[in-house]
Design a protein around this motif. Sequence first.
Motif, PDB file in Angstrom:
ATOM      1  N   LEU A   1       0.024  18.231  -1.232  1.00 45.39           N
ATOM      2  CA  LEU A   1      -0.360  17.958   0.157  1.00 45.39           C
ATOM      3  C   LEU A   1       0.728  17.183   0.908  1.00 45.39           C
ATOM      4  N   CYS A   2       1.411  16.272   0.192  1.00 45.11           N
ATOM      5  CA  CYS A   2       2.406  15.399   0.832  1.00 45.11           C
ATOM      6  C   CYS A   2       3.584  16.187   1.385  1.00 45.11           C
ATOM      7  N   GLU A   3       3.855  17.359   0.792  1.00 50.17           N
ATOM      8  CA  GLU A   3       5.015  18.146   1.223  1.00 50.17           C
ATOM      9  C   GLU A   3       4.720  18.944   2.484  1.00 50.17           C
TER      10      GLU A   3
ATOM     11  N   ALA B   1       0.821  -1.213   0.000  1.00 51.96           N
ATOM     12  CA  ALA B   1       0.000   0.000   0.000  1.00 51.96           C
ATOM     13  C   ALA B   1       0.850   1.257   0.000  1.00 51.96           C
ATOM     14  N   HIS B   2       1.987   1.218   0.695  1.00 56.29           N
ATOM     15  CA  HIS B   2       2.829   2.410   0.760  1.00 56.29           C
ATOM     16  C   HIS B   2       3.825   2.395  -0.409  1.00 56.29           C
ATOM     17  N   PRO B   3       4.004   3.534  -1.086  1.00 60.28           N
ATOM     18  CA  PRO B   3       4.973   3.549  -2.191  1.00 60.28           C
ATOM     19  C   PRO B   3       6.366   3.084  -1.773  1.00 60.28           C
TER      20      PRO B   3
ATOM     21  N   MET C   1       1.791  15.513   7.266  1.00 57.54           N
ATOM     22  CA  MET C   1       2.146  14.113   7.514  1.00 57.54           C
ATOM     23  C   MET C   1       0.876  13.264   7.435  1.00 57.54           C
ATOM     24  N   PRO C   2       0.889  12.210   6.625  1.00 52.03           N
ATOM     25  CA  PRO C   2      -0.344  11.426   6.508  1.00 52.03           C
ATOM     26  C   PRO C   2      -0.675  10.695   7.800  1.00 52.03           C
ATOM     27  N   PRO C   3      -1.965  10.646   8.160  1.00 51.20           N
ATOM     28  CA  PRO C   3      -2.351   9.874   9.343  1.00 51.20           C
ATOM     29  C   PRO C   3      -2.407   8.395   8.989  1.00 51.20           C
TER      30      PRO C   3
ATOM     31  N   ARG D   1       0.445   4.727   6.263  1.00 57.28           N
ATOM     32  CA  ARG D   1       0.466   6.195   6.357  1.00 57.28           C
ATOM     33  C   ARG D   1       0.827   6.760   4.999  1.00 57.28           C
ATOM     34  N   CYS D   2      -0.182   7.025   4.187  1.00 57.41           N
ATOM     35  CA  CYS D   2       0.049   7.618   2.862  1.00 57.41           C
ATOM     36  C   CYS D   2      -1.266   8.240   2.411  1.00 57.41           C
ATOM     37  N   HIS D   3      -1.183   9.456   1.843  1.00 61.40           N
ATOM     38  CA  HIS D   3      -2.405  10.149   1.434  1.00 61.40           C
ATOM     39  C   HIS D   3      -3.117   9.440   0.285  1.00 61.40           C
ATOM     40  N   VAL D   4      -2.404   8.666  -0.513  1.00 64.32           N
ATOM     41  CA  VAL D   4      -3.055   8.074  -1.705  1.00 64.32           C
ATOM     42  C   VAL D   4      -3.130   6.549  -1.634  1.00 64.32           C
ATOM     43  N   ALA D   5      -2.749   5.969  -0.507  1.00 62.25           N
ATOM     44  CA  ALA D   5      -2.637   4.498  -0.459  1.00 62.25           C
ATOM     45  C   ALA D   5      -3.960   3.797  -0.724  1.00 62.25           C
TER      46      ALA D   5
ATOM     47  N   GLY E   1       6.092  17.233   6.238  1.00 64.97           N
ATOM     48  CA  GLY E   1       5.007  16.429   5.657  1.00 64.97           C
ATOM     49  C   GLY E   1       5.337  14.959   5.696  1.00 64.97           C
ATOM     50  N   CYS E   2       5.081  14.275   4.574  1.00 62.03           N
ATOM     51  CA  CYS E   2       5.436  12.856   4.486  1.00 62.03           C
ATOM     52  C   CYS E   2       6.947  12.749   4.304  1.00 62.03           C
ATOM     53  N   ALA E   3       7.613  12.017   5.189  1.00 64.86           N
ATOM     54  CA  ALA E   3       9.081  11.929   5.145  1.00 64.86           C
ATOM     55  C   ALA E   3       9.577  11.324   3.838  1.00 64.86           C
ATOM     56  N   PHE E   4       8.725  10.578   3.161  1.00 67.21           N
ATOM     57  CA  PHE E   4       9.142   9.894   1.931  1.00 67.21           C
ATOM     58  C   PHE E   4       8.951  10.777   0.693  1.00 67.21           C
ATOM     59  N   HIS E   5       8.359  11.976   0.841  1.00 70.87           N
ATOM     60  CA  HIS E   5       7.940  12.710  -0.358  1.00 70.87           C
ATOM     61  C   HIS E   5       9.078  13.066  -1.327  1.00 70.87           C
ATOM     62  N   PRO E   6      10.321  13.357  -0.865  1.00 72.76           N
ATOM     63  CA  PRO E   6      11.350  13.691  -1.870  1.00 72.76           C
ATOM     64  C   PRO E   6      11.661  12.534  -2.830  1.00 72.76           C
ATOM     65  N   ARG E   7      11.328  11.304  -2.442  1.00 68.58           N
ATOM     66  CA  ARG E   7      11.657  10.147  -3.299  1.00 68.58           C
ATOM     67  C   ARG E   7      10.406   9.490  -3.902  1.00 68.58           C
ATOM     68  N   CYS E   8       9.244  10.056  -3.645  1.00 67.64           N
ATOM     69  CA  CYS E   8       8.015   9.341  -3.986  1.00 67.64           C
ATOM     70  C   CYS E   8       7.507   9.718  -5.378  1.00 67.64           C
ATOM     71  N   PRO E   9       7.285   8.730  -6.249  1.00 63.75           N
ATOM     72  CA  PRO E   9       6.784   9.036  -7.591  1.00 63.75           C
ATOM     73  C   PRO E   9       5.309   9.442  -7.605  1.00 63.75           C
ATOM     74  N   TYR E  10       4.605   9.272  -6.502  1.00 66.38           N
ATOM     75  CA  TYR E  10       3.168   9.588  -6.461  1.00 66.38           C
ATOM     76  C   TYR E  10       2.871  10.868  -5.680  1.00 66.38           C
ATOM     77  N   ARG E  11       3.885  11.617  -5.274  1.00 66.22           N
ATOM     78  CA  ARG E  11       3.645  12.727  -4.341  1.00 66.22           C
ATOM     79  C   ARG E  11       2.753  13.811  -4.959  1.00 66.22           C
ATOM     80  N   LYS E  12       2.013  14.473  -4.048  1.00 61.92           N
ATOM     81  CA  LYS E  12       1.142  15.591  -4.405  1.00 61.92           C
ATOM     82  C   LYS E  12       1.564  16.773  -3.541  1.00 61.92           C
TER      83      LYS E  12
HETATM   84 FE1  SF4 Z   1       4.079   9.477  -1.558  1.00 58.63          FE
HETATM   85 FE2  SF4 Z   1       2.035   8.797  -0.010  1.00 58.63          FE
HETATM   86 FE3  SF4 Z   1       4.077  10.155   1.019  1.00 58.63          FE
HETATM   87 FE4  SF4 Z   1       2.426  11.332  -0.658  1.00 58.63          FE
HETATM   88  S1  SF4 Z   1       1.913  10.563   1.364  1.00 58.63           S
HETATM   89  S2  SF4 Z   1       4.666  11.420  -0.710  1.00 58.63           S
HETATM   90  S3  SF4 Z   1       1.925   9.696  -2.073  1.00 58.63           S
HETATM   91  S4  SF4 Z   1       4.149   8.107   0.212  1.00 58.63           S
END
Ligand code: SF4
Length: 326
Positions: A293-295, A246-248, A298-300, A311-315, A280-291
């Motif tokens: 909002l992700c920057e 579910a998580h990128p 932090m996703p709940p 924990r991902c906004h689009v999972a 925001g989401c700690a993974f956003h600099p490397r995430c191909p799906y980021r929006k």
């Molecule tokens: Fe990627 Fe999900 Fe993080 Fe957004 S919240 S940057 S889509 S992992």
Amino acid sequence: MSQTTERILVAESVSRKFLVRQGLFAKKKTLTAVDAASFFLKKGECLGLVGESGCGKSTLGRLSCGLLQPTQGSILFCGTPLPPAGAGSWARGRIQMIFQDPFSSLNPRMTVQDAVAEPLTARGIPRAERIQAAEDMLARVGLKGTGKRYPHEFSGGQRQRIAIARSVMTHPDIIICDEAVSALDASVQAQILNLLKDMQEEFSPAYLFISHDLNIVGFMCQRILVMYLGRLLEEGPTEELFRHPAHPYTEALLAARNGLDASHPPLTGEIPSPLDPPAGCAFHPRCPYRKPLCEETMPPWTELSPGWRVRCHVAQQRVSCSQRSG
Ligand code: SF4
């Protein structure tokens, strides 16, 4: 395996921070090695903890056996706050740890029978009985008659067998395996993994199995925690995570095993510094799906099904699409 739903270890919003200095005259900065991690370990299960090197897995392992104390949050062992590991701890012998390099945890001047028998010392068992029990356990792990030898006389795989024998001597409730087979050749790895499974069949410890290798975790574990930059990002049954990550980040780790899988985007870029984690989401600099909002946010945690959360906004959308397409 005697696996029940009883939660023997419960971590509640556990954080561990360190003050570090990056140069002789630099100011100290706070490094958050583990950030508000919550998870549980069930009696007799094998729970995997995966992530890239430096993500905080080992720190969380040390927190889970009392070798480190949390800066915030709590860890309950059998419903009671876990005391610091040490001679006076009531939890002594009930949680054991196996490290990547058993050589560093075995006293080079101690025979292996003494090393294996050592966890029984605090129980007041006479030495002759302790040594006999150690010899029996060495035979169980395939090292019969070797008790009078010293650690340097064994290979890496044999030393890991000694470490396993030592860890099960007190019939612990939990064994934390921290990259326990990472330093071994593939064929020796398989033998040690099978030995760990045999020991679990026989003595029923729960394993917290820390590894960067998803193939190994997939072989050993019923459930998996995915960690990135000190934060847990996904938790769920192994089968679900492997079929529909579910998580990128989980998806990228799966794509990277056994070479690149063209159906998943590869993991690119470097892991950011834990001294300066992204907003925001700690993974956003490397995430191909980021929006956008992700920057910022932090996703709940989102529960996808009982026992599976992320924990991902689009999972949720991504998993629904993946499940529809089979
Ligand atoms: Fe990627 Fe999900 Fe993080 Fe957004 S919240 S940057 S889509 S992992």
